[in-house]
Every structure is written in C-alpha cells, then in structure tokens.
Design a protein around this motif. Structure first.
Motif, PDB file in Angstrom:
ATOM      1  N   LEU A 171     -41.921  56.932 -54.883  1.00 17.43           N
ATOM      2  CA  LEU A 171     -41.041  58.093 -54.654  1.00 17.43           C
ATOM      3  C   LEU A 171     -40.169  57.687 -53.421  1.00 17.43           C
ATOM      4  CD1 LEU A 171     -44.101  60.515 -54.685  1.00 17.43           C
ATOM      5  CD2 LEU A 171     -42.174  60.331 -56.403  1.00 17.43           C
ATOM      6  N   ASN A 172     -40.027  56.512 -52.887  1.00 22.09           N
ATOM      7  CA  ASN A 172     -39.032  56.087 -51.827  1.00 22.09           C
ATOM      8  C   ASN A 172     -39.458  56.849 -50.584  1.00 22.09           C
ATOM      9  OD1 ASN A 172     -37.327  54.435 -50.617  1.00 22.09           O
ATOM     10  ND2 ASN A 172     -35.480  55.883 -50.892  1.00 22.09           N
ATOM     11  N   LEU A 173     -40.763  56.927 -50.495  1.00 20.74           N
ATOM     12  CA  LEU A 173     -41.640  57.666 -49.186  1.00 20.74           C
ATOM     13  C   LEU A 173     -42.237  56.580 -48.225  1.00 20.74           C
ATOM     14  CD1 LEU A 173     -43.006  60.589 -50.916  1.00 20.74           C
ATOM     15  CD2 LEU A 173     -40.946  60.516 -49.838  1.00 20.74           C
ATOM     16  N   GLY A 174     -42.085  56.763 -47.148  1.00 23.97           N
ATOM     17  CA  GLY A 174     -42.933  56.068 -46.005  1.00 23.97           C
ATOM     18  C   GLY A 174     -44.281  56.475 -45.872  1.00 23.97           C
ATOM     19  N   THR A 175     -45.260  55.508 -45.628  1.00 20.51           N
ATOM     20  CA  THR A 175     -46.488  55.980 -45.239  1.00 20.51           C
ATOM     21  C   THR A 175     -47.508  54.779 -44.484  1.00 20.51           C
ATOM     22  OG1 THR A 175     -48.523  57.110 -46.176  1.00 20.51           O
ATOM     23  CG2 THR A 175     -47.535  55.152 -47.633  1.00 20.51           C
ATOM     24  N   VAL A 176     -48.165  55.386 -44.010  1.00 19.99           N
ATOM     25  CA  VAL A 176     -49.320  54.350 -43.245  1.00 19.99           C
ATOM     26  C   VAL A 176     -50.710  54.873 -43.315  1.00 19.99           C
ATOM     27  CG1 VAL A 176     -48.887  55.251 -41.074  1.00 19.99           C
ATOM     28  CG2 VAL A 176     -49.853  52.975 -41.131  1.00 19.99           C
ATOM     29  N   VAL A 177     -51.779  53.914 -43.722  1.00 23.77           N
ATOM     30  CA  VAL A 177     -53.197  54.227 -43.513  1.00 23.77           C
ATOM     31  C   VAL A 177     -53.413  54.242 -42.057  1.00 23.77           C
ATOM     32  CG1 VAL A 177     -55.407  53.565 -44.083  1.00 23.77           C
ATOM     33  CG2 VAL A 177     -53.682  53.318 -45.818  1.00 23.77           C
ATOM     34  N   VAL A 178     -53.981  55.343 -41.695  1.00 26.11           N
ATOM     35  CA  VAL A 178     -54.722  55.566 -40.289  1.00 26.11           C
ATOM     36  C   VAL A 178     -56.021  55.702 -40.189  1.00 26.11           C
ATOM     37  CG1 VAL A 178     -54.576  57.205 -38.359  1.00 26.11           C
ATOM     38  CG2 VAL A 178     -52.539  56.552 -39.529  1.00 26.11           C
ATOM     39  N   GLY A 179     -56.664  54.716 -39.545  1.00 20.87           N
ATOM     40  CA  GLY A 179     -58.116  54.770 -39.662  1.00 20.87           C
ATOM     41  C   GLY A 179     -58.440  55.071 -38.343  1.00 20.87           C
ATOM     42  N   PRO A 198     -64.854  62.541 -42.326  1.00 21.73           N
ATOM     43  CA  PRO A 198     -63.298  62.029 -42.446  1.00 21.73           C
ATOM     44  C   PRO A 198     -63.259  60.496 -42.418  1.00 21.73           C
ATOM     45  CG  PRO A 198     -63.613  62.695 -40.345  1.00 21.73           C
ATOM     46  CD  PRO A 198     -64.825  62.988 -40.895  1.00 21.73           C
ATOM     47  N   LEU A 199     -62.743  60.096 -43.313  1.00 20.82           N
ATOM     48  CA  LEU A 199     -62.595  58.641 -43.697  1.00 20.82           C
ATOM     49  C   LEU A 199     -61.230  57.954 -43.344  1.00 20.82           C
ATOM     50  CD1 LEU A 199     -64.426  57.698 -46.826  1.00 20.82           C
ATOM     51  CD2 LEU A 199     -65.403  57.734 -44.631  1.00 20.82           C
ATOM     52  N   CYS A 200     -60.350  58.577 -43.463  1.00 22.85           N
ATOM     53  CA  CYS A 200     -58.920  58.314 -43.079  1.00 22.85           C
ATOM     54  C   CYS A 200     -57.654  59.205 -43.405  1.00 22.85           C
ATOM     55  CB  CYS A 200     -58.428  56.826 -43.798  1.00 22.85           C
ATOM     56  SG  CYS A 200     -57.957  57.015 -45.511  1.00 22.85           S
ATOM     57  N   LEU A 201     -56.836  58.863 -42.526  1.00 17.08           N
ATOM     58  CA  LEU A 201     -55.431  59.877 -42.780  1.00 17.08           C
ATOM     59  C   LEU A 201     -54.267  59.168 -43.195  1.00 17.08           C
ATOM     60  CD1 LEU A 201     -55.976  61.495 -39.038  1.00 17.08           C
ATOM     61  CD2 LEU A 201     -56.671  62.500 -41.276  1.00 17.08           C
TER      62      LEU A 201
END
Ligand SMILES: Cc1cc2nc3c(=O)[nH]c(=O)nc-3n(C[C@H](O)[C@H](O)[C@H](O)COP(=O)(O)O)c2cc1C
Length: 209
Positions: A171-179, A198-201
């Motif tokens: 979708l041409n979006l930026g993201t990151v996994v936050v632990g 909660p496991l990740c954001l």
C-alpha cells in the motif's frame, strides 16, 4: 473456556479486502524496511481494512481459517487499532472482529500520545496515522498445548507482523514492529482484560517523499 469480552455497541463495517494487486510478493519482501517517520497524510478506511485483514482476516469463511496460521487453529491473538489520522474514522481505540470484518469501539479520543509514552517515548508510535496492537490470550492455546503454547504464540505474532509489514509495503505505507514498551502501561492505555497480554505495536503511516 469462558472469556469475559467487553461489550461494545458501536461497530464500523470495513470495506471488503482486495485479494489482488499489481505488486509482486518478491518485490515487497525485497523492498520492506522498518520506517519510523511518516508524512501527515490521512489513511483511508480501505487501507485500514487491508492491514487488519492481512493480520487476522478470514480467508476461508467455510472453516473460519485466517490470513495467518495458528497452532490448532485456536487463534489466541487479538488486533486493536489505535487511530489518529484516518478518513471517516474518529480518533480512539478499536478492536478488530475478524468474523464480521468490523471494528468495535473501545474508547474515543486521542490515545497515540499515551501509547507513545508507554512505548518508551518512541516517536513512531505518536506519529503513525494508526498503530495496530497485537495482544494474546494465552489460555486459548495453553489448555491444549501446555508449555509449548508460549513458543507457538511467539511464532504466530511473527506471522502477523510479517503479513502486515508486507501489506503495508504493497500500500506504499511505512511501518515498523515495536517490541520495546512498558507492559503494564500499554495494558492500561488499551484497557485490556486481565487475561490479555500486549505483544507488539505496529505504527503505520504514509511514507515521506
Ligand atoms: C521483535 C522485534 C522488536 C522490535 N522492536 C523495535 C522497537 O521497539 N523500536 C524500533 O524502532 N524498532 C524495533 N524493531 C525493528 C528492528 O529495529 C528492525 O527490524 C531492524 O533494525 C532491521 O531493520 P529492517 O526491519 O529495516 O530490516 C523490532 C523488530 C522486531 C522483529
């Protein structure tokens, strides 16, 4: 097993997910990078629909199988959407219901700042147009798999993160996994039931040019 689920009377139907696009899976794997800075552009309800579907959506309505594998098809994971900047969707926290592909409101209001503070003040959580929080109800898997359930749930959250990351890329979006976050503060912001962890954001926003 009886689970206490908070009742929500306000629900938002999501547009049906698209199952085709012009992007190759290989290119999405090749291109994916963790992105922590976003433009201020608004996401659409279709973007949100696609992202949540890729993480837990139903892909086999006959047997209720989902977009990610799950040990024993017990589906211990839940997705929450923390919104800030989505067209036609008020700011707040929503729970995703895979069976109806809809969102149920938990609470209205600006929650990105407190979620960012709970995430050791990581700016990406404050700045993402949305954040998807992945939580687990361990008991759903533990009754069957005992001590192995923890490793199974670790594997399952990895599947969710990768699907959402690749869908975001398409979708041409930026993201990151936050632990990295404070468990009890995130639990408090999301107002999670006692049996949910909660496991990740996963903050997501439009890429900057
Ligand atoms: C389990 C896990 C936890 C992570 N936690 C954070 C985090 O709290 N904050 C952050 O900025 N990046 C976090 N990351 C992203 C990593 O820093 C990133 O994946 C790594 O630097 C490799 O870069 P790439 O994803 O662009 O390939 C996490 C990644 C994983 C898999």
């Amino acid at each position: 097993m009886i689970e206490k689920v908070k009742k929500s009377f306000e629900t938002i139907s999501l547009p049906p997910p698209q199952i085709d696009s012009h992007h190759s899976l290989e290119r999405m794997i090749y291109q994916r990078r963790s992105i922590r800075e976003y433009s201020e552009e608004t996401l659409t309800l279709s973007d949100v629909s696609q992202l949540l579907w890729s993480g837990q959506g139903i892909t086999d309505p006959m047997d209720n199988y989902r977009a990610v594998p799950s040990a024993g098809a017990l589906y211990p994971l839940e997705l929450y959407l923390i919104t800030g900047n989505v067209q036609n969707l008020s700011e707040g926290i929503y729970r995703y219901h895979p069976s109806k592909h809809e969102l149920a409101i938990i609470v209205f209001g600006e929650k990105r700042s407190s979620l960012s503070i709970a995430s050791l003040r990581q700016d990406c959580v404050r700045d993402g147009a949305v954040t998807i929080a992945v939580t687990a109800v361990f008991e759903r898997t533990r009754w069957k798999y005992g001590n192995r359930s923890e490793r199974y749930i670790c594997m399952e959250v990895g599947h969710v993160c990768q699907n959402i990351s690749l869908q975001a890329e398409a979708l041409n979006l930026g993201t990151v996994v936050v632990g990295a976050f404070n468990d009890s503060s995130v639990t408090q912001v999301l107002d999670l039931p006692d049996n949910e962890i909660p496991l990740c954001l996963i903050p997501i926003g439009k890429k900057q040019n």
